[in-house]
Design a protein around this motif. Structure first.
Motif, PDB file in Angstrom:
ATOM      1  N   MET A   1     -45.363  71.526 -10.371  1.00 34.91           N
ATOM      2  CA  MET A   1     -44.204  72.017  -9.640  1.00 34.91           C
ATOM      3  C   MET A   1     -44.199  71.450  -8.221  1.00 34.91           C
ATOM      4  N   ASN A   2     -43.017  71.024  -7.778  1.00 32.55           N
ATOM      5  CA  ASN A   2     -42.882  70.501  -6.417  1.00 32.55           C
ATOM      6  C   ASN A   2     -42.062  71.451  -5.554  1.00 32.55           C
ATOM      7  N   LEU A   3     -42.415  71.528  -4.300  1.00 36.59           N
ATOM      8  CA  LEU A   3     -41.600  72.302  -3.368  1.00 36.59           C
ATOM      9  C   LEU A   3     -40.593  71.370  -2.715  1.00 36.59           C
ATOM     10  N   HIS A   4     -39.496  71.938  -2.269  1.00 41.34           N
ATOM     11  CA  HIS A   4     -38.575  71.174  -1.437  1.00 41.34           C
ATOM     12  C   HIS A   4     -39.164  71.066  -0.027  1.00 41.34           C
ATOM     13  N   GLU A   5     -38.670  70.070   0.694  1.00 46.96           N
ATOM     14  CA  GLU A   5     -39.132  69.892   2.075  1.00 46.96           C
ATOM     15  C   GLU A   5     -38.944  71.177   2.895  1.00 46.96           C
ATOM     16  N   TYR A   6     -37.779  71.830   2.741  1.00 51.26           N
ATOM     17  CA  TYR A   6     -37.517  73.006   3.579  1.00 51.26           C
ATOM     18  C   TYR A   6     -38.472  74.149   3.247  1.00 51.26           C
ATOM     19  N   GLN A   7     -38.994  74.170   2.015  1.00 54.31           N
ATOM     20  CA  GLN A   7     -39.970  75.201   1.654  1.00 54.31           C
ATOM     21  C   GLN A   7     -41.361  74.826   2.167  1.00 54.31           C
ATOM     22  N   ALA A   8     -41.720  73.560   1.953  1.00 54.37           N
ATOM     23  CA  ALA A   8     -43.046  73.094   2.355  1.00 54.37           C
ATOM     24  C   ALA A   8     -43.216  73.189   3.873  1.00 54.37           C
ATOM     25  N   ARG A   9     -42.154  72.866   4.613  1.00 59.33           N
ATOM     26  CA  ARG A   9     -42.292  72.892   6.079  1.00 59.33           C
ATOM     27  C   ARG A   9     -42.493  74.323   6.589  1.00 59.33           C
ATOM     28  N   GLU A  10     -41.977  75.329   5.847  1.00 57.39           N
ATOM     29  CA  GLU A  10     -42.224  76.719   6.241  1.00 57.39           C
ATOM     30  C   GLU A  10     -43.713  77.048   6.125  1.00 57.39           C
ATOM     31  N   LEU A  11     -44.345  76.545   5.052  1.00 58.55           N
ATOM     32  CA  LEU A  11     -45.785  76.794   4.880  1.00 58.55           C
ATOM     33  C   LEU A  11     -46.573  76.122   6.005  1.00 58.55           C
ATOM     34  N   LEU A  12     -46.148  74.926   6.396  1.00 58.05           N
ATOM     35  CA  LEU A  12     -46.820  74.233   7.494  1.00 58.05           C
ATOM     36  C   LEU A  12     -46.656  75.025   8.793  1.00 58.05           C
ATOM     37  N   LYS A  13     -45.430  75.500   8.995  1.00 59.26           N
ATOM     38  CA  LYS A  13     -45.130  76.259  10.216  1.00 59.26           C
ATOM     39  C   LYS A  13     -45.991  77.524  10.281  1.00 59.26           C
ATOM     40  N   GLU A  14     -46.072  78.244   9.141  1.00 60.30           N
ATOM     41  CA  GLU A  14     -46.903  79.464   9.090  1.00 60.30           C
ATOM     42  C   GLU A  14     -48.351  79.168   9.453  1.00 60.30           C
ATOM     43  N   ALA A  15     -48.796  77.968   9.092  1.00 60.32           N
ATOM     44  CA  ALA A  15     -50.192  77.597   9.382  1.00 60.32           C
ATOM     45  C   ALA A  15     -50.357  77.130  10.827  1.00 60.32           C
ATOM     46  N   GLY A  16     -49.272  77.050  11.561  1.00 56.17           N
ATOM     47  CA  GLY A  16     -49.366  76.684  12.965  1.00 56.17           C
ATOM     48  C   GLY A  16     -49.156  75.209  13.253  1.00 56.17           C
ATOM     49  N   ILE A  17     -48.641  74.477  12.276  1.00 54.27           N
ATOM     50  CA  ILE A  17     -48.351  73.052  12.500  1.00 54.27           C
ATOM     51  C   ILE A  17     -46.988  72.935  13.194  1.00 54.27           C
ATOM     52  N   ALA A  18     -46.895  72.010  14.163  1.00 52.82           N
ATOM     53  CA  ALA A  18     -45.632  71.836  14.879  1.00 52.82           C
ATOM     54  C   ALA A  18     -44.593  71.202  13.954  1.00 52.82           C
ATOM     55  N   VAL A  19     -43.565  72.002  13.655  1.00 56.19           N
ATOM     56  CA  VAL A  19     -42.463  71.546  12.803  1.00 56.19           C
ATOM     57  C   VAL A  19     -41.186  71.848  13.573  1.00 56.19           C
ATOM     58  N   PRO A  20     -40.239  70.900  13.641  1.00 60.40           N
ATOM     59  CA  PRO A  20     -39.004  71.216  14.365  1.00 60.40           C
ATOM     60  C   PRO A  20     -38.297  72.411  13.724  1.00 60.40           C
ATOM     61  N   ASP A  21     -37.517  73.094  14.529  1.00 64.20           N
ATOM     62  CA  ASP A  21     -36.657  74.177  14.063  1.00 64.20           C
ATOM     63  C   ASP A  21     -35.755  73.619  12.956  1.00 64.20           C
ATOM     64  N   GLY A  22     -34.923  74.451  12.355  1.00 60.64           N
ATOM     65  CA  GLY A  22     -34.017  73.920  11.341  1.00 60.64           C
ATOM     66  C   GLY A  22     -33.699  74.954  10.298  1.00 60.64           C
ATOM     67  N   ASP A  23     -32.715  74.634   9.467  1.00 58.27           N
ATOM     68  CA  ASP A  23     -32.291  75.576   8.441  1.00 58.27           C
ATOM     69  C   ASP A  23     -31.655  74.810   7.290  1.00 58.27           C
ATOM     70  N   VAL A  24     -31.550  75.490   6.157  1.00 52.40           N
ATOM     71  CA  VAL A  24     -31.040  74.829   4.964  1.00 52.40           C
ATOM     72  C   VAL A  24     -29.649  75.363   4.641  1.00 52.40           C
ATOM     73  N   ALA A  25     -28.796  74.515   4.057  1.00 52.83           N
ATOM     74  CA  ALA A  25     -27.426  74.930   3.750  1.00 52.83           C
ATOM     75  C   ALA A  25     -26.926  74.193   2.518  1.00 52.83           C
ATOM     76  N   ASP A  26     -25.892  74.760   1.881  1.00 52.33           N
ATOM     77  CA  ASP A  26     -25.342  74.071   0.712  1.00 52.33           C
ATOM     78  C   ASP A  26     -23.849  73.771   0.819  1.00 52.33           C
ATOM     79  N   THR A  27     -23.283  73.956   2.003  1.00 52.49           N
ATOM     80  CA  THR A  27     -21.888  73.533   2.213  1.00 52.49           C
ATOM     81  C   THR A  27     -21.782  72.818   3.570  1.00 52.49           C
ATOM     82  N   PRO A  28     -20.804  71.902   3.694  1.00 48.39           N
ATOM     83  CA  PRO A  28     -20.614  71.207   4.970  1.00 48.39           C
ATOM     84  C   PRO A  28     -20.324  72.176   6.115  1.00 48.39           C
ATOM     85  N   GLU A  29     -19.604  73.275   5.817  1.00 46.42           N
ATOM     86  CA  GLU A  29     -19.263  74.238   6.863  1.00 46.42           C
ATOM     87  C   GLU A  29     -20.517  74.917   7.401  1.00 46.42           C
TER      88      GLU A  29
END
Ligand code: GDP
Ligand code: MN
Length: 379
Positions: A1-29
């Protein structure tokens, strides 16, 4: 099973790795709203389980929220390596001074987790490994102690000269190893790990793969599974208790036992063919499993011939034969079937097939050669 980038980066962030802010979306709006909230330049990134999104046009920088919306319109619904983009990640665009690679994999040779870094980041790491292997640096981690501080520092020194950057990179490498262990990953990567002109080291991409057999112990990771982004055939196979992996060839393979399935794929290649899948129907295969297996194999329009390779041990040849006959009763199979049956209840199995006007071979080479030839003829 693979994680999406937006999921994997949350795990990195929780561990204290510097990850830029950001959010995921499914519409252009929604992308526009996130970009407005972030302010300034943003990057819009396709969330699919594939590398090389940048090259495929799935990673785009935008100066304004309106431009981010336009990029989202183009990227959402786009296909990358056969996968449709359903979601995008929107993050502040970083200014990049350097791009490195950092990853941890399970290494069979050393039978350990190996931490790998390369100053040649942002590009396909397999290519770096093939063309300039001297630019990849590795440490095999002793599981008794974990990754030691001086090992992480040593790796970080391969990426940077400036001690401020080295210290940040070493911290990230150590934390990445911790996430690798705690998530049960078989692969974890940051590519690129960047340094900014201001001298900060950050993770701009995140990739995490977990062996399916590990998921029972990691419910938190399993909960992140996104079935809609996996191959539907593989999802159905898993539910039916079959191990199935889709491949690109045209000889469908239905085999009992993982080892025999591997040997069958090798032999298909040896006779000049290409397997369309790996499929292990398992040990005690009831007829229904065979029916499902055939249904899944025939869904693949590339399949031009189907090869059954059954070595009856715990699996009984008559069960498999019944499964084949039942499947043929339920659906019309338009491609030729080549069946090899040998072992437990071989005679009964062959009789069931013959009563239905089918024939079976007992020799593996004969069967594989015939299936490859039939697939070639039909292609
Ligand atoms: P991949 O191609 O699927 O591995 O996607 P990545 O997330 O690694 O992005 C590909 C490339 O896009 C990176 O190597 C960077 O060169 C570029 N990129 C990604 N995010 C940013 C960013 O925030 N700023 C800038 N300038 N480039 C970025
Ligand atoms: Mn990347």
């Amino acid at each position: 099973m693979n994680l999406h980038e937006y999921q994997a980066r949350e795990l990195l962030k929780e561990a204290g790795i510097a990850v830029p802010d950001g959010d995921v979306a499914d519409t252009p709006e929604a992308v526009e709203k996130i970009a407005e909230r972030l302010g300034g330049k943003v990057v819009v990134k396709a969330q699919v389980h594939a590398g090389g999104r940048g090259k495929a046009g799935g990673v785009k920088l935008a100066d304004t929220a309106a431009e981010a919306k336009e990029h989202a319109r183009a990227i959402l619904g786009m296909e990358i390596k056969g996968l449709t983009v359903e979601k995008v990640l929107v993050a502040p665009a970083e200014d990049i001074a350097t791009e490195s690679y950092v990853g941890v994999i399970v290494d069979r040779e050393s039978q350990r987790a190996v931490v790998m870094v390369s100053p040649e980041g942002g590009v396909d790491i397999e290519e770096v490994a093939a063309k300039t292997p001297e630019k990849i640096f590795k440490v095999a981690v002793d599981p008794r102690y974990g990754l030691l501080a001086h090992e992480a520092m040593g790796l970080a020194f391969e990426l940077f000269d400036d001690i401020k950057l080295v210290r940040q990179a070493a911290g990230i490498i150590s934390k990445l190893y911790q996430v690798f262990v705690s998530s049960g990953a078989s692969l974890i990567e940051i590519n690129p790990l960047v340094s900014t002109p201001e001298g900060t080291v950050k993770a701009l991409d995140a990739k995490l793969g977990v062996d399916d057999n590990e998921l029972g112990r990691k419910p938190k990771i399993e909960a992140l599974r996104d079935l809609s982004s996996e191959d539907p055939s593989e999802v159905d196979a898993r539910e039916a208790g079959l191990s199935f992996i889709k491949l690109d060839g045209n000889v469908g393979c239905c085999v009992n036992g993982a080892g025999l399935a591997m040997a069958t794929m090798d032999l298909v290649k040896y006779y000049g063919g290409d397997p369309a899948n790996f499929l292990d129907i398992g040990g005690s295969s009831n007829p229904q499993k065979v029916v499902t297996a055939l249904e899944i194999i025939t869904r693949d329009k590339n399949v031009k011939a189907i090869l059954f390779n059954i070595f009856g041990g715990i699996t009984r040849c008559d069960d498999v034969a019944n499964g084949i006959v039942t499947a043929l009763d339920q659906t019309e199979i338009k491609v030729p079937l080549v069946i090899r049956l040998t072992g437990t209840n071989e005679a009964e199995g062959i009789k069931i097939l013959e009563d239905r006007g089918l024939s079976a071979l007992t020799d593996m080479d004969d069967a594989v050669e015939k299936a490859v030839a039939m697939a070639k003829e039909a292609a």
